[in-house]
Every structure is written in structure tokens, then in C-alpha cells.
Design an enzyme around this catalytic site. Structure first.
Site, PDB file in Angstrom:
ATOM      1  N   THR A 132       0.813  -1.149   0.054  1.00 33.20           N
ATOM      2  CA  THR A 132      -0.001  -0.126   0.156  1.00 33.20           C
ATOM      3  C   THR A 132       0.906   1.324   0.175  1.00 33.20           C
ATOM      4  OG1 THR A 132      -1.355   1.309   1.327  1.00 33.20           O
ATOM      5  CG2 THR A 132      -0.253  -0.632   2.506  1.00 33.20           C
ATOM      6  N   TYR A 175      -1.971  -0.130  10.495  1.00 28.18           N
ATOM      7  CA  TYR A 175      -2.025  -0.593   9.299  1.00 28.18           C
ATOM      8  C   TYR A 175      -0.889  -0.331   8.393  1.00 28.18           C
ATOM      9  CZ  TYR A 175      -3.805  -1.298   4.431  1.00 28.18           C
ATOM     10  OH  TYR A 175      -3.844  -1.458   3.095  1.00 28.18           O
TER      11      TYR A 175
HETATM   12  N1  LIG Z   1      -8.476  -1.451  -2.646  1.00 28.83           N
HETATM   13  C1  LIG Z   1      -7.709  -0.625  -2.631  1.00 28.83           C
HETATM   14  O1  LIG Z   1      -7.591   0.367  -3.018  1.00 28.83           O
HETATM   15  C2  LIG Z   1      -6.227  -1.122  -2.044  1.00 28.83           C
HETATM   16  C3  LIG Z   1      -5.011  -0.189  -1.970  1.00 28.83           C
HETATM   17  C4  LIG Z   1      -3.832  -0.658  -1.256  1.00 28.83           C
HETATM   18  C5  LIG Z   1      -3.771  -1.827  -0.901  1.00 28.83           C
HETATM   19  N2  LIG Z   1      -4.968  -2.746  -0.991  1.00 28.83           N
HETATM   20  C6  LIG Z   1      -4.416  -4.118  -0.575  1.00 28.83           C
HETATM   21  O2  LIG Z   1      -5.182  -4.992  -1.441  1.00 28.83           O
HETATM   22  C7  LIG Z   1      -5.658  -6.158  -1.078  1.00 28.83           C
HETATM   23  C8  LIG Z   1      -7.110  -6.270  -1.520  1.00 28.83           C
HETATM   24  O3  LIG Z   1      -7.693  -5.161  -0.975  1.00 28.83           O
HETATM   25  P1  LIG Z   1      -9.309  -5.083  -1.526  1.00 28.83           P
HETATM   26  O4  LIG Z   1      -9.538  -3.841  -1.587  1.00 28.83           O
HETATM   27  O5  LIG Z   1      -9.688  -6.276  -2.463  1.00 28.83           O
HETATM   28  O6  LIG Z   1     -10.129  -5.677  -0.083  1.00 28.83           O
HETATM   29  P2  LIG Z   1     -11.217  -6.457   0.501  1.00 28.83           P
HETATM   30  O7  LIG Z   1     -11.417  -6.327   1.833  1.00 28.83           O
HETATM   31  O8  LIG Z   1     -12.202  -6.632  -0.627  1.00 28.83           O
HETATM   32  O9  LIG Z   1     -10.318  -7.873   0.267  1.00 28.83           O
HETATM   33  C9  LIG Z   1      -9.482  -8.546   1.325  1.00 28.83           C
HETATM   34  C10 LIG Z   1     -10.135  -9.873   1.513  1.00 28.83           C
HETATM   35  O10 LIG Z   1      -9.248 -10.608   2.494  1.00 28.83           O
HETATM   36  C11 LIG Z   1     -10.099 -11.382   3.350  1.00 28.83           C
HETATM   37  N3  LIG Z   1      -9.526 -11.727   4.494  1.00 28.83           N
HETATM   38  C12 LIG Z   1      -9.513 -10.558   5.528  1.00 28.83           C
HETATM   39  N4  LIG Z   1      -8.988 -11.339   6.671  1.00 28.83           N
HETATM   40  C13 LIG Z   1      -8.577 -12.473   6.612  1.00 28.83           C
HETATM   41  C14 LIG Z   1      -8.051 -13.563   7.157  1.00 28.83           C
HETATM   42  N5  LIG Z   1      -7.554 -13.472   8.354  1.00 28.83           N
HETATM   43  N6  LIG Z   1      -7.660 -14.828   6.277  1.00 28.83           N
HETATM   44  C15 LIG Z   1      -8.036 -14.895   5.060  1.00 28.83           C
HETATM   45  N7  LIG Z   1      -8.727 -13.831   4.574  1.00 28.83           N
HETATM   46  C16 LIG Z   1      -9.072 -12.760   5.253  1.00 28.83           C
HETATM   47  C17 LIG Z   1     -11.587 -10.726   3.316  1.00 28.83           C
HETATM   48  O11 LIG Z   1     -12.752 -11.375   3.635  1.00 28.83           O
HETATM   49  C18 LIG Z   1     -11.434 -10.088   1.877  1.00 28.83           C
HETATM   50  O12 LIG Z   1     -12.176 -11.046   1.052  1.00 28.83           O
HETATM   51  C19 LIG Z   1      -5.439  -5.945   0.694  1.00 28.83           C
HETATM   52  O13 LIG Z   1      -4.321  -6.597   0.981  1.00 28.83           O
HETATM   53  C20 LIG Z   1      -5.380  -4.339   0.790  1.00 28.83           C
HETATM   54  O14 LIG Z   1      -4.543  -4.120   1.735  1.00 28.83           O
HETATM   55  C21 LIG Z   1      -5.732  -2.339  -1.585  1.00 28.83           C
END
Ligand SMILES: NC(=O)c1ccc[n+]([C@@H]2O[C@H](COP(=O)([O-])OP(=O)(O)OC[C@H]3O[C@@H](n4cnc5c(N)ncnc54)[C@H](O)[C@@H]3O)[C@@H](O)[C@H]2O)c1
Length: 355
Positions: A132, A175
Site C-alpha cells: 500500500t 495498518y
Molecule cells: N483497494 C485498494 O484500493 C487497496 C489499496 C492498497 C492496498 N490494498 C490491498 O489489497 C488487498 C485487497 O484489497 P481489497 O480492496 O480487495 O480488500 P477486500 O477487503 O475486498 O479483500 C480482502 C479479502 O481478505 C479477506 N480476509 C480478511 N482477513 C482474512 C483472514 N484473516 N484470512 C483470510 N482472508 C481474510 C476478506 O474476507 C476479503 O475478502 C489488501 O491486502 C489491501 O490491503 C488495497
């Protein structure tokens, strides 16, 4: 022959029922790859993403319910994988402030579980990690930003083209710390254990299948409030800027990194929409009002810890390493998300709205 044997083994996506994960799984399956999705379904809405994936891709996608904190479950899914996209996470800064230990266990420990499973049980499998922009911290102080129109811009020359990967790390918020630790572990496992590992430091990704909330997924959250006719709280002045990237472009980048992993192993890349797709919170509200013809009612509250007043990624390093660049202009991408949200949350009215 070797390639076709390889493709019999699934790509594992941890957090694969989430917003980015399910879009990745769908794209991999579309190109004929088997996919194993590993997710504890803790994020509200993601069970629907699992159903969507199964209904579209059938047996190409296997869904395994499990927790990234459970190292035995992680080994079971990592062992047979052709490669690993590691996205499972506690995704919200707010959530990390409420429960920093839980955040650490999922994001830092969960990533170490995944790396160890690869190192000990499947050491040639590539791993690509969802990091991130929060690892860079605030980047600018109050004297280093100016207001231009309805957005902040940095006044320091080093950020004139955006933030490059050599910007100093300055983990901010639990985070930021847990993802930053994980980011550095992934990078270092490429170095000390020669894993085929790479890191993508993502900015703001948006698009269909995003269940945005006030805590994470702000573009989808703003649109949803507008669709539901509910007031929207802006934390800070609303001039905060992010570079937004449509999820199909993000998926293209992830696949390009996987396909070029030997060339990019050990590297860290920023992934966002870049300068051309930068937008402030207030500018997004203007855009939603323009498309929907209704101005959401706004409330203002104080800044939240860890919020960057301005962040725009430089994306040229990733572009030159794997031949990738964003294809979907912001305005078009926003319309695709709005259309999905209207279909999902306001089916009665969706047909009347021409987006
Ligand atoms: N969406 C963004 O803009 C963004 C930006 C920077 C980084 N990220 C990173 O990208 C990744 C995906 O983000 P996203 O937006 O799709 O989020 P999201 O919340 O839709 O997806 C994360 C998934 O991880 C699962 N999860 C949470 N805790 C868990 C655990 N203990 N064991 C197994 N599964 C678990 C959740 O159920 C969810 O389906 C994350 O690592 C997030 O930090 C996202």
C-alpha cells in the site's frame, strides 16, 4: 509441454473473494488458468463475490474457506500452487487503530505464514504481495502543500511527477506498520531465500465488486451514499488527492508481474492511476453530482490519523519493467463502478439511470 503442466496447477489468491481478488480470479480463469481462492469471508459482501466467481467460472475456481493466521491451512493451499497472489488482509486504517493486534496478526503474521509456506513447501512458486501507499507515510508537511482549485498539490519539486519507489518509508498507523512490515518481509525473502517475490504498493483501486465503506474503498463508498440518498462524512478538508486505478487495469498489472516474475523478482513497484487519474475527494463529489444530477449532502469531521493530504503514484517503473500502462480513463472507470453499484444496490431505479 512444461508450460501446460504448470498451468494444471492453480494460482492461489489469498483474500480472493475480496474486491481485487475476485476480479483477479475471474481474469485468470478467463485465460484458462485454474484458481484457488482462499478467504475467511470476513469482509461484508464478499460471500457474493464468491458466488459470482463460481457462477461464472465453475470448476476453474475452487473456493477454500480459511484464515491466513492459521499456518497449517495456509500450507495446504500453498503446497500445490503454481503461484501466489497474496491479498488477504485487514484492509482499513480505522480497523487497525481499533485493534492493532488483530491487524498485525492478519497482515504481518499472515504474510509471514504465506512466505514460510512457500519457502518450505513450494520454493519456486512466485508470490506477489498487495502492499500500500501507506508505507510512505504523510510525505508532505502542511508547508509543502498548496490548494489549487478543489485539490491539494505538493509544492516540493521531488513530487512533481508523483511518488517514486525510492521515497523514504515512513509507516504511519498500525495498518501502515503491519503492511509495511509484510512488504519488507516479501522483499527480503526474495533477497535472502531467493524466492520469486515482488511487491505492488497500490494506491486507490476502484471498480465493480467493491463493497466500499467509510473505512475502506472511498470511491465506492461515496457513490453508494449518493445512490442511497444518505449524507456523506468527509474527514479533513476534502482536498485530499489520490490517484485512482480501475480494477481491470490493476488486474492487468498483477498478471503482467506474474508473467514476468523472473525479470522483476525482488522488486517493489508503485501501482496506481498516476497523474492522469488523480482526483480529490471534493472533485469526486463534483463528478458524482455531474453524472447523477444530484448533489450528496456533506458533513465534515476532523482528519483521521494516517490520512495523506496528497498521494499520487509514479507508475513509470512498473510500466518499463513489464510493459503495462492504465487503459481506462478515470471518468469512464467511475461510470463502470457507478453502474455496478446501481445494479447491485438500487435495482428498481437502475434502469432509469443512463450511465
Ligand atoms: N483497494 C485498494 O484500493 C487497496 C489499496 C492498497 C492496498 N490494498 C490491498 O489489497 C488487498 C485487497 O484489497 P481489497 O480492496 O480487495 O480488500 P477486500 O477487503 O475486498 O479483500 C480482502 C479479502 O481478505 C479477506 N480476509 C480478511 N482477513 C482474512 C483472514 N484473516 N484470512 C483470510 N482472508 C481474510 C476478506 O474476507 C476479503 O475478502 C489488501 O491486502 C489491501 O490491503 C488495497
Amino acid at each position: 509441454m512444461k508450460e501446460s503442466r504448470n498451468r494444471d496447477r492453480p494460482i492461489l489468491i489469498t483474500g480472493g473473494c475480496g474486491f481485487i481478488g475476485c476480479n483477479l480470479a475471474d481474469a485468470l480463469a478467463k485465460r484458462g488458468e485454474k484458481v484457488t481462492v482462499f478467504d475467511n469471508l470476513s469482509r461484508a459482501g464478499v460471500r457474493e463475490n464468491a458466488q459470482w466467481l463460481k457462477s461464472r467460472q465453475g470448476d476453474l475456481v475452487s473456493i477454500v474457506t480459511g484464515d491466513i493466521r492459521d499456518s497449517v491451512s495456509v500450507i495446504k493451499v500453498v503446497r500445490g500452487a503454481r503461484g501466489v497472489f497474496h491479498l488477504a488482509a485487514q484492509v482499513a486504517v480505522t480497523g487497525s487503530l481499533q485493534d492493532p493486534i488483530d491487524d498485525f496478526e492478519i497482515n504481518a503474521r499472515g504474510t509471514l505464514n504465506t512466505l514460510e509456506a512457500i519457502r518450505l513447501h513450494n520454493p519456486t512458486a512466485p508470490i506477489i504481495f498487495a502492499s500500500t501507499n501507506k508505507v510512505y507515510g504523510r510525505l508532505v508537511n502542511d508547508e509543502q502543500i498548496a490548494q489549487v482549485g478543489r485539490r491539494h498539490v505538493p509544492t516540493v519539486p521531488q513530487f512533481a511527477s508523483g511518488v517514486a519507489e525510492n521515497a523514504p518509508l515512513d509507516f504511519y498507523s498500525p495498518y501502515g506498520c503491519s503492511k509495511g512490515a509484510a512488504d519488507q518481509y516479501v522483499r527480503d525473502y526474495a533477497r535472502v531465500y531467493a524466492l520469486n517475490a515482488a511487491v505492488l504498493r497500490m494506491s486507490c483501486i476502484y471498480g465493480p465488486r467493491q463493497f466500499g465503506t467509510e473505512d475502506q474503498g472511498w470511491i465506492a463508498h461515496f457513490m453508494l451514499r449518493s445512490i442511497l440518498g444518505e449524507p456523506l462524512t468527509i474527514y479533513g478538508d476534502g482536498l485530499q488527492v489520490r490517484d485512482a486505478l480501475h480494477v481491470s487495469d490493476a488486474v492487468g498489472a498483477w498478471l503482467a508481474v506474474l508473467d514476468n516474475i523472473e525479470a522483476v523478482r525482488g522488486r517493489v513497484f508503485n501501482l496506481g492511476g498516476g497523474q492522469a487519474n488523480a482526483i480529490s475527494l471534493l472533485e469526486l463529489i463534483d463528478e458524482i453530482s455531474r453524472i447523477r444530477g444530484a448533489v450528496p449532502s456533506l458533513l465534515f469531521d476532523k482528519w483521521r490519523p494516517g490520512d495523506q493530504p496528497w498521494y499520487v503514484s509514479r507508475i513509470d517503473a512498473l510500466g518499463s519493467a513489464v510493459g503495462w500502462k492504465p487503459q481506462i480513463p478515470l471518468r469512464q472507470g467511475l461510470q463502470s463502478l457507478l453502474k455496478w453499484l446501481e445494479g447491485r444496490f438500487a435495482p428498481v431505479y437502475a434502469k432509469e439511470l443512463r450511465v
